[in-house]
Design a protein around this motif. Sequence first.
Motif, PDB file in Angstrom:
ATOM      1  N   LYS A  82       0.668  -1.182   0.058  1.00  0.00           N
ATOM      2  CA  LYS A  82      -0.141   0.124   0.003  1.00  0.00           C
ATOM      3  C   LYS A  82       0.851   1.324  -0.130  1.00  0.00           C
ATOM      4  CE  LYS A  82      -3.990   2.066   2.269  1.00  0.00           C
ATOM      5  NZ  LYS A  82      -4.842   1.834   3.840  1.00  0.00           N
ATOM      6  N   ALA A  83       2.093   1.026   0.441  1.00  0.00           N
ATOM      7  CA  ALA A  83       3.001   2.313   0.492  1.00  0.00           C
ATOM      8  C   ALA A  83       3.724   2.778  -0.683  1.00  0.00           C
ATOM      9  CB  ALA A  83       4.120   1.859   1.375  1.00  0.00           C
ATOM     10  N   LYS A  84       3.446   3.907  -1.194  1.00  0.00           N
ATOM     11  CA  LYS A  84       3.969   4.424  -2.260  1.00  0.00           C
ATOM     12  C   LYS A  84       5.403   5.348  -1.671  1.00  0.00           C
ATOM     13  CE  LYS A  84       3.429   7.805  -5.981  1.00  0.00           C
ATOM     14  NZ  LYS A  84       2.509   8.744  -6.599  1.00  0.00           N
ATOM     15  N   TYR A  85       5.480   5.652  -0.560  1.00  0.00           N
ATOM     16  CA  TYR A  85       6.513   6.226   0.150  1.00  0.00           C
ATOM     17  C   TYR A  85       6.842   5.515   1.630  1.00  0.00           C
ATOM     18  CZ  TYR A  85       4.785   9.718  -3.100  1.00  0.00           C
ATOM     19  OH  TYR A  85       4.105  10.508  -4.021  1.00  0.00           O
ATOM     20  N   ARG A  86       8.222   5.535   1.601  1.00  0.00           N
ATOM     21  CA  ARG A  86       8.588   4.744   3.003  1.00  0.00           C
ATOM     22  C   ARG A  86       9.696   5.969   3.558  1.00  0.00           C
ATOM     23  NH1 ARG A  86       7.815   1.001  -1.032  1.00  0.00           N
ATOM     24  NH2 ARG A  86       6.457  -0.839  -0.462  1.00  0.00           N
ATOM     25  N   LEU A  87       9.261   6.110   4.895  1.00  0.00           N
ATOM     26  CA  LEU A  87      10.245   6.940   5.532  1.00  0.00           C
ATOM     27  C   LEU A  87      11.082   6.344   6.757  1.00  0.00           C
ATOM     28  CD1 LEU A  87      10.857   9.976   6.129  1.00  0.00           C
ATOM     29  CD2 LEU A  87       9.112   9.868   8.121  1.00  0.00           C
ATOM     30  N   SER A  88      10.827   4.898   6.962  1.00  0.00           N
ATOM     31  CA  SER A  88      11.413   4.342   8.078  1.00  0.00           C
ATOM     32  C   SER A  88      12.227   2.923   7.547  1.00  0.00           C
ATOM     33  CB  SER A  88      10.196   3.746   8.989  1.00  0.00           C
ATOM     34  OG  SER A  88       9.582   4.693   9.457  1.00  0.00           O
ATOM     35  N   GLN A  89      12.633   2.978   6.313  1.00  0.00           N
ATOM     36  CA  GLN A  89      13.607   1.849   5.994  1.00  0.00           C
ATOM     37  C   GLN A  89      14.941   1.890   6.556  1.00  0.00           C
ATOM     38  OE1 GLN A  89      12.469   0.627   1.534  1.00  0.00           O
ATOM     39  NE2 GLN A  89      12.685   2.811   1.583  1.00  0.00           N
ATOM     40  N   SER A  90      15.294   0.633   6.985  1.00  0.00           N
ATOM     41  CA  SER A  90      16.649   0.461   7.624  1.00  0.00           C
ATOM     42  C   SER A  90      17.732   0.055   6.849  1.00  0.00           C
ATOM     43  CB  SER A  90      16.556  -0.470   8.840  1.00  0.00           C
ATOM     44  OG  SER A  90      16.564  -1.710   8.287  1.00  0.00           O
TER      45      SER A  90
ATOM     46  N   ARG B 189      -1.670   9.265   3.007  1.00  0.00           N
ATOM     47  CA  ARG B 189      -0.809   9.756   2.000  1.00  0.00           C
ATOM     48  C   ARG B 189       0.261   8.753   1.490  1.00  0.00           C
ATOM     49  NH1 ARG B 189      -0.911  15.642   1.971  1.00  0.00           N
ATOM     50  NH2 ARG B 189      -2.197  15.989   3.823  1.00  0.00           N
ATOM     51  N   GLU B 190      -0.229   7.332   1.862  1.00  0.00           N
ATOM     52  CA  GLU B 190       0.440   6.209   1.084  1.00  0.00           C
ATOM     53  C   GLU B 190       1.875   6.194   1.503  1.00  0.00           C
ATOM     54  OE1 GLU B 190      -1.333   4.592  -2.878  1.00  0.00           O
ATOM     55  OE2 GLU B 190      -0.629   6.791  -2.929  1.00  0.00           O
ATOM     56  N   LEU B 191       2.276   6.734   2.968  1.00  0.00           N
ATOM     57  CA  LEU B 191       3.576   6.874   3.391  1.00  0.00           C
ATOM     58  C   LEU B 191       3.592   5.811   4.650  1.00  0.00           C
ATOM     59  CD1 LEU B 191       6.291   8.288   3.878  1.00  0.00           C
ATOM     60  CD2 LEU B 191       5.153   9.951   5.268  1.00  0.00           C
ATOM     61  N   LEU B 192       4.680   5.184   4.694  1.00  0.00           N
ATOM     62  CA  LEU B 192       4.624   3.805   5.749  1.00  0.00           C
ATOM     63  C   LEU B 192       5.924   4.655   6.576  1.00  0.00           C
ATOM     64  CD1 LEU B 192       4.294   1.566   7.005  1.00  0.00           C
ATOM     65  CD2 LEU B 192       6.034   0.354   5.173  1.00  0.00           C
ATOM     66  N   ILE B 193       5.308   4.771   7.865  1.00  0.00           N
ATOM     67  CA  ILE B 193       6.227   5.120   8.910  1.00  0.00           C
ATOM     68  C   ILE B 193       5.981   4.173  10.093  1.00  0.00           C
ATOM     69  CG2 ILE B 193       6.696   7.061  10.766  1.00  0.00           C
ATOM     70  CD1 ILE B 193       5.211   9.158   8.825  1.00  0.00           C
ATOM     71  N   ILE B 194       7.184   3.756  10.802  1.00  0.00           N
ATOM     72  CA  ILE B 194       7.153   2.498  11.715  1.00  0.00           C
ATOM     73  C   ILE B 194       7.490   3.350  13.174  1.00  0.00           C
ATOM     74  CG2 ILE B 194       8.311   0.667  12.775  1.00  0.00           C
ATOM     75  CD1 ILE B 194       7.111   0.142  10.009  1.00  0.00           C
ATOM     76  N   GLY B 195       6.514   3.227  13.947  1.00  0.00           N
ATOM     77  CA  GLY B 195       6.372   3.725  15.153  1.00  0.00           C
ATOM     78  C   GLY B 195       6.871   3.179  16.383  1.00  0.00           C
ATOM     79  N   GLU B 196       6.926   3.402  17.531  1.00  0.00           N
ATOM     80  CA  GLU B 196       7.815   2.837  18.640  1.00  0.00           C
ATOM     81  C   GLU B 196       7.100   1.623  19.108  1.00  0.00           C
ATOM     82  OE1 GLU B 196       4.756   5.222  21.249  1.00  0.00           O
ATOM     83  OE2 GLU B 196       4.603   3.957  19.421  1.00  0.00           O
ATOM     84  N   ARG B 197       5.973   1.216  18.872  1.00  0.00           N
ATOM     85  CA  ARG B 197       5.281   0.053  19.191  1.00  0.00           C
ATOM     86  C   ARG B 197       5.912  -1.125  18.654  1.00  0.00           C
ATOM     87  NH1 ARG B 197      -1.260   1.426  20.189  1.00  0.00           N
ATOM     88  NH2 ARG B 197      -1.001   3.019  21.414  1.00  0.00           N
ATOM     89  N   ALA B 198       6.274  -0.974  17.419  1.00  0.00           N
ATOM     90  CA  ALA B 198       7.107  -1.978  16.635  1.00  0.00           C
ATOM     91  C   ALA B 198       8.376  -2.439  17.492  1.00  0.00           C
ATOM     92  CB  ALA B 198       7.593  -1.639  15.113  1.00  0.00           C
ATOM     93  N   PHE B 199       8.895  -1.827  18.457  1.00  0.00           N
ATOM     94  CA  PHE B 199      10.166  -1.885  19.219  1.00  0.00           C
ATOM     95  C   PHE B 199       9.807  -2.393  20.452  1.00  0.00           C
ATOM     96  CE2 PHE B 199      11.338   0.655  15.480  1.00  0.00           C
ATOM     97  CZ  PHE B 199      12.427   0.085  14.980  1.00  0.00           C
ATOM     98  N   GLY B 200       8.293  -2.683  20.881  1.00  0.00           N
ATOM     99  CA  GLY B 200       8.074  -2.835  22.301  1.00  0.00           C
ATOM    100  C   GLY B 200       8.087  -1.676  23.185  1.00  0.00           C
ATOM    101  N   LEU B 201       7.656  -0.580  22.669  1.00  0.00           N
ATOM    102  CA  LEU B 201       7.843   0.673  23.703  1.00  0.00           C
ATOM    103  C   LEU B 201       6.799   1.662  23.301  1.00  0.00           C
ATOM    104  CD1 LEU B 201      11.373   2.177  22.198  1.00  0.00           C
ATOM    105  CD2 LEU B 201      10.879   0.629  24.208  1.00  0.00           C
ATOM    106  N   ASN B 202       6.564   2.513  24.398  1.00  0.00           N
ATOM    107  CA  ASN B 202       5.500   3.551  24.397  1.00  0.00           C
ATOM    108  C   ASN B 202       5.866   4.683  24.776  1.00  0.00           C
ATOM    109  OD1 ASN B 202       2.825   4.480  24.460  1.00  0.00           O
ATOM    110  ND2 ASN B 202       2.534   3.958  26.468  1.00  0.00           N
ATOM    111  N   SER B 203       6.851   5.221  23.991  1.00  0.00           N
ATOM    112  CA  SER B 203       7.463   6.478  24.026  1.00  0.00           C
ATOM    113  C   SER B 203       7.328   7.592  23.101  1.00  0.00           C
ATOM    114  CB  SER B 203       9.070   6.212  24.043  1.00  0.00           C
ATOM    115  OG  SER B 203       9.386   5.736  22.655  1.00  0.00           O
ATOM    116  N   ASN B 204       6.404   7.330  21.915  1.00  0.00           N
ATOM    117  CA  ASN B 204       5.934   8.285  21.059  1.00  0.00           C
ATOM    118  C   ASN B 204       7.130   8.514  20.155  1.00  0.00           C
ATOM    119  OD1 ASN B 204       3.013   9.145  20.702  1.00  0.00           O
ATOM    120  ND2 ASN B 204       3.831  11.331  20.893  1.00  0.00           N
ATOM    121  N   ASN B 205       8.221   7.819  19.962  1.00  0.00           N
ATOM    122  CA  ASN B 205       9.043   7.737  18.757  1.00  0.00           C
ATOM    123  C   ASN B 205       8.756   7.100  17.702  1.00  0.00           C
ATOM    124  OD1 ASN B 205      10.531   7.914  21.660  1.00  0.00           O
ATOM    125  ND2 ASN B 205      12.363   8.792  20.441  1.00  0.00           N
TER     126      ASN B 205
END
Length: 375
Positions: free
Chosen positions: A18-26, A330-346
Amino acid sequence: MKIKEFKLERLFARYSSKAKYRLSQSACEYCTMQEILDMADEECKKMWDDLVLGYTDPIGFAPLQEAIAERFVTIRPSDILTLVPEEGIFIFMNTLLDPGDEVIVMQPCLPSLYEIPRALGCKIIKWPLQETNWGWNLDFNFLAENISPKTKLLVLNIPNNPTGFMPVKTEMDRILNLADRMGTWVFCEETYRGMEHDPASALPSLSDMYPRATTIGGLNKFGLPGTRIGWLVTKNKNIFEDCAAYRDYTTLCDNAPGEILATIAMRNATDLLQRNHKIVLENLGIAEKFFKKHKKILSWIQPNGGCTAFPRLMRPFDVTEMCEKAINERELLIIGERAFGLNSNNFRVGLGRRDFKEALDVFSEIVEEMEKKIS
């Protein structure tokens, strides 16, 4: 063994189409196969032309092991087991750990670094990175107070993904001295070693620094993650042999084309690394200006290694809501903190791709909408 969902990878799987844009690729900028083949020396060209799609040596491909060993100081090719990087984490944890073992894990990090020990019945102690005015930092008093002779394993991720944190040499020496005093094994996911923003801050591999260390690396920073080739490195022969034997139950051996492509890449590692390091530093400069412009709602925490950063969205805005809005509107993929087991708003920002500015421009539209709500 029952294991929790790998939230980070499930998010990519769920939203990538679904994502046309990716902000969080490692991963860093990808190479085409032709780009890699054009780098091949005569020996590698012949190996490619004569390639047979059969089983490969379960211990690894000697030319590749030799090329990987060049990235270390004291490591021999026989200390290197080539495999899929994530597979190496899974195998190592399963061979070393038993139910009830105590494991200290740097946090945040790749989720498998704590979820696999948890699934094996280990006691997990999370050692959190702290946000400071000068970047990310570790509380060394926390480690000194929590590590003990009961601590079977200390798990590190340096350079850290997602924060970009790197300790200095004296800090790393302190960590390893504590581990050594307690007889603790150390495991380090060091995929992005060599991607220090200041080359003077580069650290040796932990495999070179500590006899009870095992490290994992791979081709992400070189632009070839699709080969699914990485390496587990240890000087301990029992660990090496146990991991090699366990692999009989997973992939058994590397894929034949990937071995040769990886060999070409590692023989040209310096050039590939310089290319991607340049992209990271250029994008880092762009990111610093962007986050300074929007500092009312975004907090930039300076990374000093790797190709990711982990800024924070200021309250009252919620990062999960922002990520959902980004993909749905916006079809923009952003990975938030919950993917890393956190609740920090990062949230994670990937700096290693040439399309970073394009994704950041889309993100800017979302940020400006939020800013209007507080103006």
